[in-house]
Design a protein around this motif. Structure first.
Motif, short mmCIF file in Angstrom:
data_model
loop_
_atom_site.label_atom_id
_atom_site.label_comp_id
_atom_site.label_asym_id
_atom_site.label_seq_id
_atom_site.Cartn_x
_atom_site.Cartn_y
_atom_site.Cartn_z
N UNK A 164 66.65 -31.15 59.74
CA UNK A 164 65.49 -30.61 60.45
C UNK A 164 64.57 -31.74 60.89
N UNK A 165 64.10 -31.67 62.13
CA UNK A 165 63.27 -32.73 62.67
C UNK A 165 61.82 -32.62 62.22
N UNK A 218 69.87 -39.16 56.50
CA UNK A 218 68.56 -39.18 55.84
C UNK A 218 68.61 -39.98 54.55
N UNK A 219 69.69 -39.86 53.81
CA UNK A 219 69.82 -40.63 52.57
C UNK A 219 69.82 -42.13 52.85
N UNK A 220 70.58 -42.54 53.86
CA UNK A 220 70.66 -43.96 54.20
C UNK A 220 69.29 -44.50 54.57
N UNK A 240 59.40 -36.87 55.27
CA UNK A 240 60.12 -35.88 56.08
C UNK A 240 61.61 -35.93 55.79
N UNK A 241 62.16 -37.14 55.62
CA UNK A 241 63.58 -37.26 55.29
C UNK A 241 63.88 -36.64 53.94
N UNK A 253 61.79 -37.44 45.76
CA UNK A 253 62.35 -36.27 46.45
C UNK A 253 61.91 -34.98 45.76
N UNK A 254 61.94 -34.96 44.42
CA UNK A 254 61.53 -33.77 43.68
C UNK A 254 60.05 -33.46 43.91
N UNK A 255 59.22 -34.49 44.03
CA UNK A 255 57.80 -34.26 44.33
C UNK A 255 57.62 -33.60 45.68
N UNK A 256 58.42 -34.03 46.66
CA UNK A 256 58.34 -33.39 47.98
C UNK A 256 58.82 -31.94 47.91
N UNK A 257 59.85 -31.71 47.11
CA UNK A 257 60.36 -30.35 46.94
C UNK A 257 59.31 -29.48 46.26
N UNK A 258 58.63 -30.03 45.27
CA UNK A 258 57.59 -29.28 44.57
C UNK A 258 56.49 -28.86 45.54
N UNK A 259 56.04 -29.79 46.36
CA UNK A 259 55.00 -29.48 47.35
C UNK A 259 55.48 -28.45 48.35
N UNK A 260 56.73 -28.57 48.77
CA UNK A 260 57.31 -27.63 49.75
C UNK A 260 57.35 -26.22 49.17
#
Length: 712
Positions: free
Chosen positions: A453-454, A474-476, A499-500, A546-553
């Protein structure tokens, strides 16, 4: 009509700055900042109140604000100002000291009778206070300050410097977004004697350049909008003008659909004072070009509105917003049709030229494009992404050849003329060119889908190959950029790593991909030979990010139609799950668990067990020995745990999280009795360790879905 006002009487206030054409992309923001700055300043001195209504105006050549119920002078108000400690204010003879006199002078009360000053406090804490009735602010002076401060603080990206001839014949240097020519300042129907940008305020402005050229006099502050619309052919209200344009476009589109991105609507609204909509056409032969190219060139270069049919296919007619209303618009229409033709011709030329070379033939050219000075070129990056994609495909038992091919050619459209002209088309053009090259349909789709997703709320890839490549890409980026020292800090994230990270989460979660997040990070990290990446891009740090971004999402929005509390989200994510594809099922199960009568008791018990285990410094045996259980309550808890464990394990294997949590209810009473009757930290080390082992086994089974203690 507003009338002139005496002190403490209110009237409407109007202030307008009339200029040359202002920057269209920032006009809306300038108008809002101008009105907010004037109002906030006046309100702070009591001349405007929270009941005053503010109307912001912004058109191509003016910024203005209308504020209702503005006083000509604010009410007087009491002031109590602490001056100095009494011991400092007066000398031994009781006379005022220089510091006191200096303080009073600075406050404007040098001549005050010292006997009117108040002493308050006791002993060393006694101080001298000034108690006066201060005069309320006068509108003329306050408005002058408000205007100067607001103009100096407007969000203007680049100032223009110019000179203004003053009344004394001298030239004054001025800077503003664009040269200003007039200022209106009206309180009711009286002119406020303000000045700014080298101009004295009056009551006159100018009308439409073509439809009503010349001077327009505003009779009163509350007549501003109506006077401009009726006499000057100006719609000064930005939002009103935008709504008129939107409604007129929809009407002119008829049965077709009109493409109206907000950014284009705002920009066009900022370009016209009296909008008129006209229909134009282009030759049907241009429809052979991918419609995204035509739409983009019309929107970006010409500010036109493209039309599609109900199936989303581009029509060869489009709509323009003109600043001239006329009964005979033929010249306007033909002029715009003539202007757009070379733009569309360029797009067709780029498209045809690009198709003369296959995407595969451009792969080697990626080596000439720098990706990052510490991470090599785009060819190096492609090989890393390709290796990651192959690894993911292998784990998902997907077609590795398709993943490898998609990774190989996905970025080659960056080298095409079309994407060079319109970078926004990267990926989209890759898909078209891959289809033309007879690539596999999933490979072609992946050329576009790997960018998804952009943005927040964007669609996800439809193909498996596109999904794999999107994760790999995105991982790279995340691992590589993190490794060279550009991890996000505060609000700085120049490489959009947040965003990635969120994109990876959405792909794993919403596509229900059983992939270990730490293993994916390790897979990406292994593709970088750079020492910096190996040293800095640690799996745990990136996983936590990544988990912090997931938590916020998860906190910010509903997922799969469901929203969850912070406690529920923390209960699941505090387990540091390697696999996140079943998070929604876990959260939904927790929601049902919370509705059980025993949930609060079980959550509290789990938290208590967690605290006991955390405080334990010695090693705990792996298993509890039934031979060492003495007290009936601990025997009962052990038997209850043994009895329910098969059901818990079976439910966990089948991902039946609701059933698993409901099965824990059988442990509620035994746990209560255990803590009532049993002393865990027994002086007998063997008994203590055995009870700790029992609690550890219990804790493990209770937290299979989530850390229930977080719900306590």
């Amino acid at each position: 009509m507003s009338k002139s006002n005496s002190p403490l009487q209110s009237a409407d206030l109007l202030i307008e700055i009339f200029t040359e054409e202002l920057p269209p992309k920032s006009l809306r923001r300038l108008g809002e900042a101008f009105s907010e700055g004037i109002f906030t300043s006046l309100k702070s001195v009591g001349l405007a109140t929270s009941s005053s209504k503010v109307i912001s105006f912004a058109s191509p050549r003016r910024l203005a604000v209308h504020v209702s119920d503005v006083l000509s002078q604010a009410p007087d108000f009491p002031v109590r100002e602490k001056l100095l400690p009494t011991s400092i204010a007066f000398d031994t003879e009781g006379k005022a000291t220089p510091p006191l006199l200096k303080k009073l002078g600075a406050l404007g009360y040098a001549d005050i009778d010292l006997g009117t000053l108040e002493k308050a406090g006791e002993g060393k804490g006694e101080a001298l206070y000034l108690n006066v009735i201060a005069k309320g602010a006068v509108l003329k002076q306050a408005a002058q300050i408000a205007l100067e401060q607001t103009l100096s603080q407007l969000p203007i990206a680049k100032m223009m410097h110019y000179q203004v001839l003053q009344k004394n014949g001298q030239l004054a240097d001025v800077q503003f977004a664009r040269p200003a020519h007039r200022i209106i300042a009206l309180h009711g129907n009286e002119i406020l004697q303000l000045s700014a940008l080298g101009i004295d305020a009056g009551s006159q402005t100018e009308g439409h350049r073509f439809l009503a050229p010349g001077i327009t006099t505003i009779s009163a502050a509350n007549q501003y909008e109506s006077d401009l619309e009726s006499n000057a052919k100006i719609v000064p209200n930005f939002n009103k003008r935008r709504t008129q344009i939107e409604e007129a476009l929809l009407k002119a589109a008829g049965s077709d659909l009109v493409l109206m991105p907000d950014s284009l609507l705002d920009e066009v609204t900022a370009l016209v004072e009296w909008p008129a909509i006209y229909e134009c056409h282009f030759d049907e032969e241009f429809l052979e070009v991918p419609q995204e190219c035509l739409i983009l060139t019309m929107q970006t270069n010409q500010k036109y509105f493209a039309l599609t049919d109900n199936q989303g296919r581009l029509r060869n007619r489009f709509l323009i917003v003109s600043n001239i209303e006329t009964d005979n618009p033929d010249a306007i229409i033909s002029g715009n049709e003539r202007v757009v033709r070379p733009r569309l011709s360029d797009a067709r030329f780029f498209f045809r030229q690009d198709q003369k070379r296959t995407l595969a033939s451009r792969v080697a050219d990626l080596g000439r494009v720098v990706y990052h000075n510490q991470l090599g070129n785009q060819l190096d990056r492609m090989k890393r992404v390709q290796a990651i994609a192959i690894g993911i495909a292998n784990q998902l038992q997907a077609d590795e050849k398709l993943a490898a091919r998609a990774a190989e050619i996905a970025k080659t459209d960056l080298l095409t003329d079309m994407v060079g002209e319109f970078p926004e088309l990267q990926g989209i053009m890759g898909c078209y060119y891959a289809i033309h090259d007879d690539e596999h349909k999933d490979v072609a789709a992946a050329c576009s889908e790997h960018y998804m997703p952009r943005f927040a709320g964007d669609a996800l890839p439809e193909t498996q190959t596109g999904t794999i490549l999107a994760i790999a890409d995105k991982l790279e980026t995340l691992v590589g950029i993190w490794g060279v020292g550009h991890a996000p800090t505060g609000d700085k994230d120049p490489y959009a790593l947040r965003r990635h990270a969120l994109g990876i989460c959405r792909l794993l979660l919403e596509k229900n991909l059983s992939l270990s997040l730490p293993e994916l990070i390790a897979l990406a990290r292994a593709q970088f030979p750079q020492k910096d990446v190996q040293d800095k891009a640690q799996v745990q740090a990136i996983y936590d990010f990544i988990i912090d971004r997931l938590r916020a999402y998860l906190r910010d929005q509903a997922v799969a139609g469901k929203s969850f509390t912070s406690a529920e989200i923390d209960a699941v994510l505090s387990q540091n799950p390697a696999y996140i594809n079943d998070l929604i099922e876990r959260l939904a199960a927790l929601r049902e668990f919370n509705d059980l009568a025993e949930s609060a008791q079980l959550a509290a018990a789990n938290k208590r067990i967690s605290n006991i285990l955390k405080k334990t410094t010695s090693s705990i045996p792996a298993n509890c020995s039934s031979n060492l259980l003495e007290i009936p309550a601990e025997i009962a808890l052990h038997q209850a745990l043994e009895g329910v464990t098969p059901a818990l394990n079976a439910a966990y294997e089948k991902r039946q999280f609701v059933e698993l949590l409901k099965a824990l209810v059988a442990l509620s009473a035994p746990i209560d009795q255990f803590f009532a009757d049993v002393m865990v930290m027994d002086p007998n080390i063997e008994l203590r360790d055995n009870r700790l082992a029992l609690l550890q086994q219990l804790h493990q089974k209770m937290n299979l879905v989530a850390d229930l203690g977080k719900l306590a």
